[in-house]
Design a protein around this motif. Structure first.
Motif, short mmCIF file in Angstrom:
data_model
loop_
_atom_site.label_atom_id
_atom_site.label_comp_id
_atom_site.label_asym_id
_atom_site.label_seq_id
_atom_site.Cartn_x
_atom_site.Cartn_y
_atom_site.Cartn_z
N ALA A 43 7.39 7.42 -10.51
CA ALA A 43 6.28 8.36 -10.40
C ALA A 43 5.17 7.79 -9.52
CB ALA A 43 5.74 8.68 -11.79
N LEU A 44 4.89 6.51 -9.67
CA LEU A 44 3.87 5.88 -8.83
C LEU A 44 4.29 5.91 -7.36
CD1 LEU A 44 2.97 2.88 -11.12
CD2 LEU A 44 1.40 4.68 -10.40
N LEU A 45 5.55 5.64 -7.09
CA LEU A 45 6.04 5.66 -5.71
C LEU A 45 5.88 7.05 -5.10
CD1 LEU A 45 7.44 4.27 -3.33
CD2 LEU A 45 9.64 4.81 -4.41
N SER A 46 5.99 8.10 -5.92
CA SER A 46 5.87 9.46 -5.39
C SER A 46 4.47 9.77 -4.88
CB SER A 46 6.28 10.48 -6.46
OG SER A 46 5.30 10.56 -7.49
N MET A 48 2.96 7.94 -2.76
CA MET A 48 3.01 7.61 -1.34
C MET A 48 4.42 7.14 -1.00
SD MET A 48 0.45 5.12 0.85
CE MET A 48 0.39 5.28 2.65
N PRO A 49 5.37 8.06 -0.95
CA PRO A 49 6.78 7.68 -0.75
C PRO A 49 7.06 7.04 0.60
CG PRO A 49 6.51 10.06 -0.69
CD PRO A 49 5.21 9.51 -1.18
N ASP A 50 6.16 7.25 1.58
CA ASP A 50 6.37 6.66 2.90
C ASP A 50 5.58 5.37 3.09
OD1 ASP A 50 3.86 7.81 2.86
OD2 ASP A 50 3.97 8.57 4.92
N ALA A 51 5.12 4.77 2.00
CA ALA A 51 4.31 3.56 2.10
C ALA A 51 5.06 2.46 2.84
CB ALA A 51 3.92 3.07 0.71
N ALA A 52 4.38 1.82 3.79
CA ALA A 52 4.99 0.70 4.52
C ALA A 52 5.06 -0.54 3.64
CB ALA A 52 4.18 0.41 5.79
N SER A 53 4.13 -0.67 2.73
CA SER A 53 4.13 -1.79 1.81
C SER A 53 3.64 -1.33 0.45
CB SER A 53 3.26 -2.94 2.32
OG SER A 53 1.91 -2.53 2.45
N ILE A 54 4.08 -2.00 -0.58
CA ILE A 54 3.66 -1.71 -1.95
C ILE A 54 3.21 -3.01 -2.58
CG2 ILE A 54 4.32 -0.80 -4.20
CD1 ILE A 54 6.49 0.84 -2.72
N VAL A 55 1.98 -3.03 -3.05
CA VAL A 55 1.39 -4.23 -3.64
C VAL A 55 1.17 -3.98 -5.13
CG1 VAL A 55 -0.55 -5.83 -3.58
CG2 VAL A 55 0.26 -4.78 -1.45
N ASP A 56 1.71 -4.85 -5.96
CA ASP A 56 1.53 -4.77 -7.41
C ASP A 56 0.59 -5.89 -7.82
OD1 ASP A 56 1.69 -4.29 -10.09
OD2 ASP A 56 3.76 -4.97 -10.33
#
Length: 304
Positions: A43-46, A48-56
């Motif tokens: 759900a979180l990914l949805s 910004m599904p086109d995110a170049a990077s994901i930071v947790d």
């Protein structure tokens, strides 16, 4: 040795032998939305599904990033050592990147930013000091900036009433958003607002999945709920909602499958029943669904 709760918590959680420096330890002590279901990460990914990077941020054991089905660059920010079984594609860093483009997730991060505790005495608010064994005493008054924060966000009216000064969390949220040049930033945490502050504060500890007294000796997690409205006000255009409302808007509704499916496709019915149960836990208004979400978008508008 007497310390303010902010200093004592910083040492207990983040010193060399602190709670969050112990490899793999924190995940054994509490259950988060990440552990409840992989649908939380999806759900979180949805957002910004086109995110170049994901930071947790405050990645714990890296489980959230490990659940994502994406080709984006994955960065876990965590002070604890890297788990041995973490997928190699996940980068592991101890500090926030200076510049971020993409999706930033801070799940149960703000509540572990140490804060000072104050108690109202006959002559005004005093800092609460604590020893390593958890014994407390009243110290001196808070500084002017913290007094101003209390007057605006957590006014104290009766002797014995306590508050946690959330200014460090406001500053942490503002700093996090400032690093993002394009993207979406989400922080999810237990919290409260001006009309629902707890009379004695919310400082507590967790060990082995149970709530315990907050003793700053490194043996337990020490946390306090977040003044979410104050954090939201620290950054213009920050949205504040509940996890229940946010996830329901993203399609997490916990609807049970029709009973007819049990006869037509028993295995499919069981899978859908499990999905419904997981979703229901994520949006439970008395549990994880009561979390507050701070959402700031520096890309397209999102419908939360």
């Amino acid at each position: 040795m007497w310390m303010s709760w902010r200093a004592a918590t910083e040492r207990a959680l983040y010193a060399k032998d602190g709670f969050y420096r112990s490899a793999g330890q924190p995940a054994r002590h509490f259950r988060t939305s990440v552990h409840a279901s992989p649908r939380f990460a999806a759900a979180l990914l949805s957002l910004m599904p086109d995110a170049a990077s994901i930071v947790d941020v405050g990645a714990g054991d890296g489980g959230l990033l490990a659940q994502l089905d994406t080709d984006a660059r994955l960065i876990a920010v965590e002070k604890a050592p890297r788990p041995a079984d973490l997928p190699a594609r996940i980068e592991w860093v101890a500090e926030l990147p200076d510049e971020i483009t993409g999706l930033v997730i801070a799940n149960e991060w703000l509540d572990n930013i140490p804060v000072d505790v104050v108690e109202l005495a006959s002559d005004g608010p005093h800092l609460v000091e604590v020893s390593r064994d958890g014994t407390e005493r009243l110290g001196g008054p808070p500084d002017e900036a913290d007094v101003a924060w209390l007057e605006r966000w957590w006014p104290l009216a009766e002797e014995g009433q306590r508050a946690e000064i959330g200014r460090p969390r406001d500053e942490a949220w503002a700093d996090l958003v400032k690093r993002v040049h394009r993207g979406v930033v989400v922080a999810a945490d237990y919290g409260h607002t001006l009309d629902s502050r707890p009379f004695y504060g919310s400082l507590t500890g967790y060990r082995q999945g149970r709530q315990v007294a907050p003793v700053p000796d490194g043996s337990c997690d020490i946390t306090a709920h977040v003044a979410l409205d104050s954090c939201a006000a620290a950054v213009p255009e920050t949205g504040l909602t509940t996890q229940r409302d946010a996830l329901r808007s993203l399609g997490i509704i916990g609807k049970r499958p029709p009973i007819e499916l049990a006869r037509a496709d028993p295995q499919g019915y069981l899978r859908e029943l499990q999905r419904a149960g997981e979703e229901a836990e994520l949006i439970d208004r008395h549990g994880l669904g009561s979390f507050g979400w701070l959402v700031h978008s520096l890309s397209a508008k999102i419908g939360l």
